[in-house]
Design a protein around this motif. Structure first.
Motif, PDB file in Angstrom:
ATOM      1  N   MET A 158     -39.749  47.191  57.459  1.00 57.19           N
ATOM      2  CA  MET A 158     -39.944  45.785  57.787  1.00 57.19           C
ATOM      3  C   MET A 158     -39.913  44.977  56.497  1.00 57.19           C
ATOM      4  O   MET A 158     -40.110  45.524  55.412  1.00 57.19           O
ATOM      5  CB  MET A 158     -41.298  45.594  58.481  1.00 57.19           C
ATOM      6  N   PRO A 159     -39.693  43.679  56.583  1.00 51.16           N
ATOM      7  CA  PRO A 159     -39.742  42.860  55.374  1.00 51.16           C
ATOM      8  C   PRO A 159     -41.137  42.895  54.765  1.00 51.16           C
ATOM      9  O   PRO A 159     -42.128  43.045  55.464  1.00 51.16           O
ATOM     10  CB  PRO A 159     -39.386  41.453  55.845  1.00 51.16           C
ATOM     11  N   ASN A 165     -49.603  32.885  53.620  1.00 49.72           N
ATOM     12  CA  ASN A 165     -48.374  32.347  54.231  1.00 49.72           C
ATOM     13  C   ASN A 165     -47.140  32.719  53.408  1.00 49.72           C
ATOM     14  O   ASN A 165     -46.297  31.885  53.099  1.00 49.72           O
ATOM     15  CB  ASN A 165     -48.461  30.840  54.433  1.00 49.72           C
ATOM     16  N   ASN A 166     -47.047  33.993  53.089  1.00 43.03           N
ATOM     17  CA  ASN A 166     -45.931  34.523  52.287  1.00 43.03           C
ATOM     18  C   ASN A 166     -45.794  33.804  50.956  1.00 43.03           C
ATOM     19  O   ASN A 166     -44.691  33.552  50.480  1.00 43.03           O
ATOM     20  CB  ASN A 166     -44.609  34.454  53.055  1.00 43.03           C
ATOM     21  N   LEU A 167     -46.933  33.464  50.335  1.00 38.69           N
ATOM     22  CA  LEU A 167     -46.966  32.812  49.018  1.00 38.69           C
ATOM     23  C   LEU A 167     -46.132  31.534  49.008  1.00 38.69           C
ATOM     24  O   LEU A 167     -45.407  31.239  48.069  1.00 38.69           O
ATOM     25  CB  LEU A 167     -46.480  33.775  47.924  1.00 38.69           C
ATOM     26  N   GLY A 172     -43.679  27.321  45.094  1.00 36.28           N
ATOM     27  CA  GLY A 172     -43.251  25.935  44.913  1.00 36.28           C
ATOM     28  C   GLY A 172     -43.013  25.177  46.199  1.00 36.28           C
ATOM     29  O   GLY A 172     -42.299  24.179  46.210  1.00 36.28           O
ATOM     30  N   GLY A 173     -43.605  25.616  47.311  1.00 40.23           N
ATOM     31  CA  GLY A 173     -43.409  24.939  48.587  1.00 40.23           C
ATOM     32  C   GLY A 173     -44.233  23.652  48.686  1.00 40.23           C
ATOM     33  O   GLY A 173     -45.204  23.440  47.956  1.00 40.23           O
ATOM     34  N   ASP A 174     -43.833  22.788  49.600  1.00 37.14           N
ATOM     35  CA  ASP A 174     -44.515  21.512  49.815  1.00 37.14           C
ATOM     36  C   ASP A 174     -45.754  21.756  50.672  1.00 37.14           C
ATOM     37  O   ASP A 174     -45.657  22.321  51.766  1.00 37.14           O
ATOM     38  CB  ASP A 174     -43.566  20.542  50.519  1.00 37.14           C
ATOM     39  N   PRO A 175     -46.956  21.330  50.202  1.00 38.52           N
ATOM     40  CA  PRO A 175     -48.177  21.575  50.999  1.00 38.52           C
ATOM     41  C   PRO A 175     -48.155  20.876  52.354  1.00 38.52           C
ATOM     42  O   PRO A 175     -48.776  21.355  53.307  1.00 38.52           O
ATOM     43  CB  PRO A 175     -49.292  21.024  50.127  1.00 38.52           C
ATOM     44  N   HIS A 183     -49.029  37.893  60.458  1.00 37.86           N
ATOM     45  CA  HIS A 183     -48.358  39.190  60.417  1.00 37.86           C
ATOM     46  C   HIS A 183     -48.963  40.192  61.398  1.00 37.86           C
ATOM     47  O   HIS A 183     -48.546  41.332  61.424  1.00 37.86           O
ATOM     48  CB  HIS A 183     -48.441  39.782  58.994  1.00 37.86           C
ATOM     49  N   TYR A 184     -49.934  39.788  62.174  1.00 36.98           N
ATOM     50  CA  TYR A 184     -50.624  40.741  63.048  1.00 36.98           C
ATOM     51  C   TYR A 184     -50.910  40.028  64.365  1.00 36.98           C
ATOM     52  O   TYR A 184     -50.804  38.824  64.488  1.00 36.98           O
ATOM     53  CB  TYR A 184     -51.933  41.209  62.404  1.00 36.98           C
TER      54      TYR A 184
END
Length: 190
Positions: A158-159, A165-167, A172-175, A183-184
Motif C-alpha cells: 500500500m502507499p 494528514n500525510n504531512l 508546504g500545503g495551504d492550512p 488511514h483506518y
C-alpha cells in the motif's frame, strides 16, 4: 638560525652513511633484473649447448620456444606440470611451492601454481556434459522468466502512510484547504 644549525649537524652525522654505501645496499644495486633475462635465441649447436648448461638441463632435454618475437629467447620450453601433480613427499628445497633451488620456472608459472589452475587435472565429467548441464540450467531460468513476465515481480504494498494528514502542512500545503485523511476504520468486518 637554530633550524639551520640542526640541519647542518644532521648532514655531518649522516654524510658518511650517504657517501659510503654499505655492503647491503651495494649488493642490491648490483643485481638488476636484466641479469636474469633470457639470452638471444640459439642458432648454432654450441649456443644451444651453452644455453642448456646455463639452465641446468641436458642438451637432449633442452628445447626452446619458436623465435616468433614473443621475447622468450633461449629460455627452455618446459612441460606443463601443475603444483598439484608434483610429489608432496619429495625432499624439495622450497617445499611451499614444490620447487628445487636453481630449477627453471615454466613461462606460465604464474598460471600453473599450486593454488591456481591445474592444467593436468582429469575432470570428473566431460566438457560436453558440463556445458549441457549449464545450458539446461540457464535455459530453465530463461523459460521461467519468460513464462512469468506478465505477472508482477514485486511484493504488492500500500502507499506509505504519514501522520498529520500525510504531512500536508509540513510539505508546504495551504492550512485553509487542509483535508482530514483517515488511514483506518472502526467498522466491523463483514
Amino acid at each position: 638560525m637554530a633550524t639551520f644549525r640542526s640541519v647542518l649537524l644532521a648532514s655531518k652525522v649522516f654524510r658518511p652513511c650517504i657517501t659510503n654505501r654499505s655492503i647491503k645496499t651495494s649488493a642490491v644495486v648490483s643485481n638488476w633484473n636484466k641479469d636474469w633475462k633470457p639470452g638471444p635465441y640459439p642458432m648454432t649447436p654450441e649456443e644451444r649447448a651453452n644455453a642448456a648448461k646455463r639452465y641446468g638441463l641436458r642438451v637432449e632435454d633442452y628445447d626452446v620456444y619458436a623465435d616468433d618475437g614473443t621475447g622468450y629467447g633461449d629460455y627452455p620450453k618446459l612441460p606443463h606440470v601443475s603444483g598439484d601433480i608434483r610429489d608432496p613427499n619429495e625432499d624439495w628445497d622450497l617445499p611451499e611451492i614444490k620447487r628445487n633451488y636453481g630449477e627453471p620456472l615454466h613461462v606460465d608459472h604464474d598460471m600453473i601454481g599450486e593454488d591456481r589452475y591445474n592444467i593436468n587435472a582429469n575432470p570428473r565429467l566431460s566438457y560436453r556434459t558440463m556445458f549441457l548441464s549449464t545450458g539446461t540450467f540457464l535455459g530453465t531460468l530463461l523459460a521461467i522468466y519468460i513464462l512469468t513476465e506478465p505477472y508482477p515481480h514485486f511484493l504488492p504494498v500500500m502507499p506509505k502512510q504519514y501522520p498529520f494528514n500525510n504531512l500536508y502542512l509540513e510539505n508546504g500545503g495551504d492550512p485553509a484547504q487542509e483535508k482530514a485523511v483517515q488511514h483506518y476504520t472502526f467498522e466491523p468486518a463483514d
